[in-house]
Design an enzyme around this catalytic site. Sequence first.
Site, short mmCIF file in Angstrom:
data_model
loop_
_atom_site.label_atom_id
_atom_site.label_comp_id
_atom_site.label_asym_id
_atom_site.label_seq_id
_atom_site.Cartn_x
_atom_site.Cartn_y
_atom_site.Cartn_z
N SER A 1 -78.80 15.35 -33.77
CA SER A 1 -78.25 16.70 -33.91
C SER A 1 -79.16 17.48 -34.85
O SER A 1 -79.49 17.00 -35.94
CB SER A 1 -76.83 16.65 -34.46
N GLU A 2 -79.56 18.67 -34.43
CA GLU A 2 -80.60 19.40 -35.17
C GLU A 2 -80.18 19.82 -36.57
O GLU A 2 -81.03 20.19 -37.39
CB GLU A 2 -81.04 20.63 -34.37
N ASN A 3 -78.87 19.78 -36.86
CA ASN A 3 -78.44 20.13 -38.22
C ASN A 3 -78.61 18.98 -39.20
O ASN A 3 -78.29 19.11 -40.37
CB ASN A 3 -76.98 20.63 -38.23
N GLY A 4 -79.16 17.85 -38.73
CA GLY A 4 -79.52 16.78 -39.66
C GLY A 4 -78.77 15.48 -39.50
O GLY A 4 -78.28 14.91 -40.49
N SER B 1 -85.19 17.12 -39.74
CA SER B 1 -84.70 17.16 -38.37
C SER B 1 -85.68 17.88 -37.45
O SER B 1 -86.02 17.38 -36.37
CB SER B 1 -83.33 17.86 -38.34
#
Length: 218
Positions: free
Chosen positions: A45-48, A87
Amino acid sequence: MLDKQGIAKRIAKEIKDGYYVNLGIGIPTLVANYIPDDMDVVLQSENGLLGMGPFPFEGEEDADTINAGKQTITMLPGSATFDSAMSFGMIRAKKVNLTILGAMEVSENGDIANWKIPGKMVKGMGGAMDLVASAENIIVAMQHVNRAGESKLLPKCTLPLTGVSCVKKIVTEMAVLDVLPGGGFRLLERAPGVSVEEIKNVTAGKLIVEGDIPEMAI
């Protein structure tokens, strides 16, 4: 025709053992629920977050554990959290094997528009710009037509582009299609009960039909 869950189930069949996969906002997030238990797949997930699991059951949500779409999610054993710089370092370094995105429009040469409708509220492009610029394998999960019944698979996108010539495959409620390098949507599969003629009628872009088209196996 398939519902959103059906689209997610079909896309889950494109994931291979050992893949690192980024799931975009919308229908793509549902794919996490349909990955086989015996398959070793790591969702990013790109938010980390690396190691995202299925959505939690009601009453088991943790408001601090969310995906890029602000939905509560679960974390699998061995998962890790980190800042967005790391990320996006993974994304830009092409460490992600497969990216699954939603879209408002896709053109017959693989352009994607998925972030802005002029005159309406815009939340920003988010990580989509980095994903489409860096990913080598992008599958789009989308509805075949918009709310007005107009095709979203077009000769040329009418909305502001997110990326150019980057989409490889599309799964809609009606069909599975490849985007050919020279341009055009090649029909691979049709949803149960949907005819090739029905798909032709709602595909504005160049549709290539070769031989008998099988029904999807969900």
